[in-house]
Structure formats: C-alpha cells, structure tokens
Design a protein around this motif. Sequence first.
Motif, PDB file in Angstrom:
ATOM      1  N   ASP A  96       0.837  -1.211   0.000  1.00 23.93           N
ATOM      2  CA  ASP A  96       0.000   0.000   0.000  1.00 23.93           C
ATOM      3  C   ASP A  96       0.868   1.255   0.000  1.00 23.93           C
ATOM      4  O   ASP A  96       1.816   1.371   0.782  1.00 23.93           O
ATOM      5  CB  ASP A  96      -0.921   0.024   1.232  1.00 23.93           C
ATOM      6  CG  ASP A  96      -1.969  -1.067   1.170  1.00 23.93           C
ATOM      7  OD1 ASP A  96      -2.203  -1.591   0.071  1.00 23.93           O
ATOM      8  OD2 ASP A  96      -2.551  -1.410   2.221  1.00 23.93           O
ATOM      9  N   GLU A  97       0.510   2.198  -0.849  1.00 26.48           N
ATOM     10  CA  GLU A  97       1.305   3.431  -0.977  1.00 26.48           C
ATOM     11  C   GLU A  97       1.051   4.409   0.171  1.00 26.48           C
ATOM     12  O   GLU A  97       1.958   5.025   0.688  1.00 26.48           O
ATOM     13  CB  GLU A  97       0.973   4.132  -2.315  1.00 26.48           C
ATOM     14  CG  GLU A  97       1.624   3.472  -3.529  1.00 26.48           C
ATOM     15  CD  GLU A  97       3.144   3.408  -3.435  1.00 26.48           C
ATOM     16  OE1 GLU A  97       3.774   4.433  -3.092  1.00 26.48           O
ATOM     17  OE2 GLU A  97       3.712   2.314  -3.657  1.00 26.48           O
ATOM     18  N   ASP A  98      -0.213   4.529   0.546  1.00 26.95           N
ATOM     19  CA  ASP A  98      -0.603   5.608   1.471  1.00 26.95           C
ATOM     20  C   ASP A  98      -0.550   5.191   2.931  1.00 26.95           C
ATOM     21  O   ASP A  98      -1.328   5.634   3.753  1.00 26.95           O
ATOM     22  CB  ASP A  98      -2.041   6.059   1.140  1.00 26.95           C
ATOM     23  CG  ASP A  98      -3.033   4.916   1.327  1.00 26.95           C
ATOM     24  OD1 ASP A  98      -2.602   3.746   1.229  1.00 26.95           O
ATOM     25  OD2 ASP A  98      -4.221   5.186   1.577  1.00 26.95           O
ATOM     26  N   ARG A  99       0.371   4.299   3.279  1.00 31.35           N
ATOM     27  CA  ARG A  99       0.349   3.787   4.649  1.00 31.35           C
ATOM     28  C   ARG A  99       1.362   4.511   5.540  1.00 31.35           C
ATOM     29  O   ARG A  99       2.291   5.149   5.070  1.00 31.35           O
ATOM     30  CB  ARG A  99       0.614   2.286   4.656  1.00 31.35           C
ATOM     31  CG  ARG A  99       1.999   1.913   4.172  1.00 31.35           C
ATOM     32  CD  ARG A  99       2.186   0.397   4.143  1.00 31.35           C
ATOM     33  NE  ARG A  99       3.509   0.034   3.673  1.00 31.35           N
ATOM     34  CZ  ARG A  99       4.597   0.063   4.432  1.00 31.35           C
ATOM     35  NH1 ARG A  99       4.529   0.451   5.686  1.00 31.35           N
ATOM     36  NH2 ARG A  99       5.766  -0.303   3.935  1.00 31.35           N
TER      37      ARG A  99
END
Length: 565
Positions: free
Chosen positions: A232-235
């Motif tokens: 996941d990118e937005d973690r």
Amino acid sequence: MAFVHLHTHTEYSLLDGSNKITEYVARVKELGMNAAAITDHGVMYGVIDFYKECKKQGIRPILGCEVYVTPGSRFDRELSHGEDRYYHLVLLAENNTGYQNLIKIVSAGFVDGYYYKPRVDMEILQQYHEGIIALSACLAGEVPRFLQRGMYDEAKEIALKHQELFGKNNYFLELQSHGIDAQELVNQQLVRMSKETGIGLVCTNDIHYTYAEDAAPHDVLLCIQTGKKLADEDRMRYEGGQYFVKSEQQMAELFPYAPQALANTQQIADRCNVEIEFGVTKLPHYQVPEGYDSWTYLNKLCFDGLQERYGEKAEELKPRLTYELETIQKMGYVDYFLIVWDFINYARTHHIPVGPGRGSAAGSLVSYTTGITNIDPIRYNLLFERFLNPERVSMPDIDIDFCFNRRGEVIDYVIEKYGKDCVTQIVTFGTLKAKGVIRDVGRVMDMPYNYVDSIAKAVPDDLGMTLTLALKMSPDLRRMYEEDPQVKVLIDTAKRLEGLPRHTGMHAAGVVISQKPMDEYVPLSRGGDGTITTQFVMTTIEELGLLKMDFLGLRTLTVIQNAVL
C-alpha cells in the motif's frame, strides 16, 4: 563524554514499538551505556518490567512516558484543533515524587482525557510537575511543530512557558536526526533558541526497534497496526531505518555541533533515581464494629464460628485455631481475612451462591470457622501450612467462586464499601503468538491465504508453542522453511515480532482493592468498553504488595441454584 538514550518506545507502545525490553536493556549494556529510559506513548505498561530488567543487568532505569498534551482542556471532546488536537511531550521521573506524579499524569490521560488517545493538559502538568524532567519531544512536539511552520517567536514562547512550569534545568529542547529534512531545519532553530533562552539541549534517537536490521519487521508491525499491506502506498511508515538503539559514536557523528547536548543526556540520567518497593503489603484497613480492633474482631468471628461448627469438640481445636490466628497476625494478614470474610458474608446473606472453597485456603481452620470456606479441614486432615507458611512470605490467595449471574453484585458491594477509586479491575495483554503472527505477517506481505494457512497449520498446537520450538518439532514446517525462500522470509519476520503485546484486555476475575485511591500506587488505563483497569498485570500488582482478589464467576453454581429453585 557519555551518552544515554532518553526517548525510547518498547513493545508496550502497542503495535508501534518492536523493541523488546530484555533485548533493549542488553543492547544498551553491550554498547557500554550505564543507564536507559523507557518512554512509551501515553502509557506506563512496561515500567516495572523495565525497572526489574535494568536492575538485573546493572543499568540505571529512567522511568518515563511520552504523553499526549492537548492545547485545550483534557475534558474537550472536539476535534477542532485539527492536527494540533494533541502534542507529544517526554516526561522522565527524577525521583520517587516524580514517579508518583507521572502515575497521576498518565492515569488522568485515560480516566479524564481519553479521546482517541489518552490526553493530558496544562492543568494536570501544573498540578503534578514536581520531580519531573521534561523534553520537547519529536516533530510532533509543540515547539517543533510551531518551528516547522516558521513561527519561531511562538515556539520560543511555548518553550519558556514549559521551562517556567517544570523549572530551570528541568526542561530541555530535544534534537533528533533520522534523515528527515524537517528535523534538520528544526534543529537549527532549537540551537538558536537554546542560546537565546538558556534552555539546555539534549540529543535523542526516537527508538522503536532494537537493531538496524529490525527496520523491516517493524514496518510489518506498523501494517498490522493500521490494517495495511506492505504494497500500500498511502500507509504509515518510519522512513530511513534510523529508529534503532544507536551507539554513543553514532549519536556523536549525527550531532558534531552539539557536544553539550550529548553530555546533557548523561547528566539527566545521573539525576534520575527512582526506587520501587516490592513485597511490602499495602492492605486496605477493614472498618470493624465499635469496641473492637481488627485483631480482636477476627478472634471473635473465629471462636464464635468454632463453637458453632464443632460444638463439644471446639475445646480441643482451640490450640490449632490460636496457632493459625497468631501466624496470620505475625504475617500481617488480619485485615485480609476480614475483607474476604466480609464480602463472602454479604453474598451468603443476600442469597448469592458461593463455592464451598477452592485450593489451599480449604486447609485453614480460620477460613472454615469464619465461613470463608465450607470444607472441614479437620475431617479431611488438610494442612494450614499449604496455605500460609511463615517460611514463605507471600500474600495469601483465596480464590472464590460466585454464581456467574450475580458475581457483579459482590463486586459492586466491594466498590461501595471501599470506594470507586480504590477498587479496580486488572489489565491483561493479548500477544502475537506463533500461529497468529504467521497469519498476520502473511496478510501484510500479501501472500495467498491458503499458502499462509498451510504454514500456520504446520505449527504444533502445544501450549506455549514458539516458532523456534515449532521449527524443531515440525518436520513439515522445517522443510518449508529450508526449501521455500518465501517461507523463510515470512517466518524470520514473524520470529522478530512473536511475543509482542498486541492489545489490552481485562482479567476475567481479578480485582485490586487498595487503601488509598488506586492512582497513588499504579497507573490506570481505560479498556475498550470504558472500564478503568490498572496498567500493570496481575503478577506485578501482587509483587507491589497490593491486594488482588479473584472473584470467579462459576456457571455450575448458577445451574445448581436454578435446579434447587
């Protein structure tokens, strides 16, 4: 020059720290340091374990907490402050007064200020600041946050306000360097501020794991906390891998311009000296009827009960009863027996079914004559010494079974008698166990469910199973581990996280009863359902000399009562 770590998150910053206390203290010792601090996020769950481990390894323990300070009132339940709804502030106990005050501050964060996080406010800090050394914290601290916005004058005003609150030389500006651009900008401003205000500087590393190579397993832990996957990118993540226990040399290389800030860490450590007392009982006093003291009243109950239970045979049993009573008095447990007798007597007189007796307490004639148990120790030739022995000084432990449906009424009676502030349930911790941690890590690494499930199922079901033991005991698991590189990565990562506390719970039966409000002795926490619990587990509570009672709810008693009715 020497350096000491003053900003450290252990495994008790739940799912945020993977820095296990035993490994942390051993690592600090290995690096040649003579002291170390614990400053978990908003809690003191680990301070006693940490204290004992430090003493064992010859390291000076610095007990602290990184608290959440709200700019408004801790009673506010509004999110109008945006990202400023709370700031971080590191508090270290300099002495026993400071430790007691830290307990008060941290408890207030949960009892009064819990809203997403346990929050405290300036009012609480003002009230309990004595004996505490404060540090301005990481980028989430109030001073650094204003500096990041270019509001230098406001930041300086806040720093001076904190210095005034905690006292000169009791508040320090914290320099950190984890390869984040904002930190370098803030550090320059903090050095300038220190020169202008005379507020001292300290260098800290925001420790969240023990070794540099723990950065990857720690990243997995953050994903477990936030329900994310590594892909996941937005973690949430801690970039740069710099949050480990660094050596004095590594710290000196990061701050060549601030040698005094490094030296200040040792000076602060030398000032911190908290002594915790173990094994001294802190029993609440039982209020006896007029004309008696605790000792004479217990004697009256016992000798009246002896006559009632044994009739003509009572005379020959007096020496045994006298011996038991004298042992109880010598060991300081007179009030203990009166407290237990009182709530059992309440249950019996209010038709709440009570078990006949459980464990070694049934060997005591005092238990039988007062009605605490209903098992005749003379008839069954039971030994008092199995229960209480002057050679082995430990608190008696009487576990009592109550009707499952009405157990709560007995606890309510105890709360009413001793006061809401003096009766508290006990915290427990759920941990990342062998099978569960494999499943968690597998999910975070986005491995197929069936694949991860087959690995987890290869772990034997034995009680107390660990992954190291499982690799020895299970040929299937060992084969997968040796032949499949993916399984090796999964299990090696899981092994670094295994055993970490995952969440808090509430002990099914344990209740602590104290003489003074509970936050005079131990920090308090708030469970998911809003129930106030201690922050220390049952064994720690007992070691600290507090009265822990087990109110066990037994369905069998409920079934028997229903059958009789």
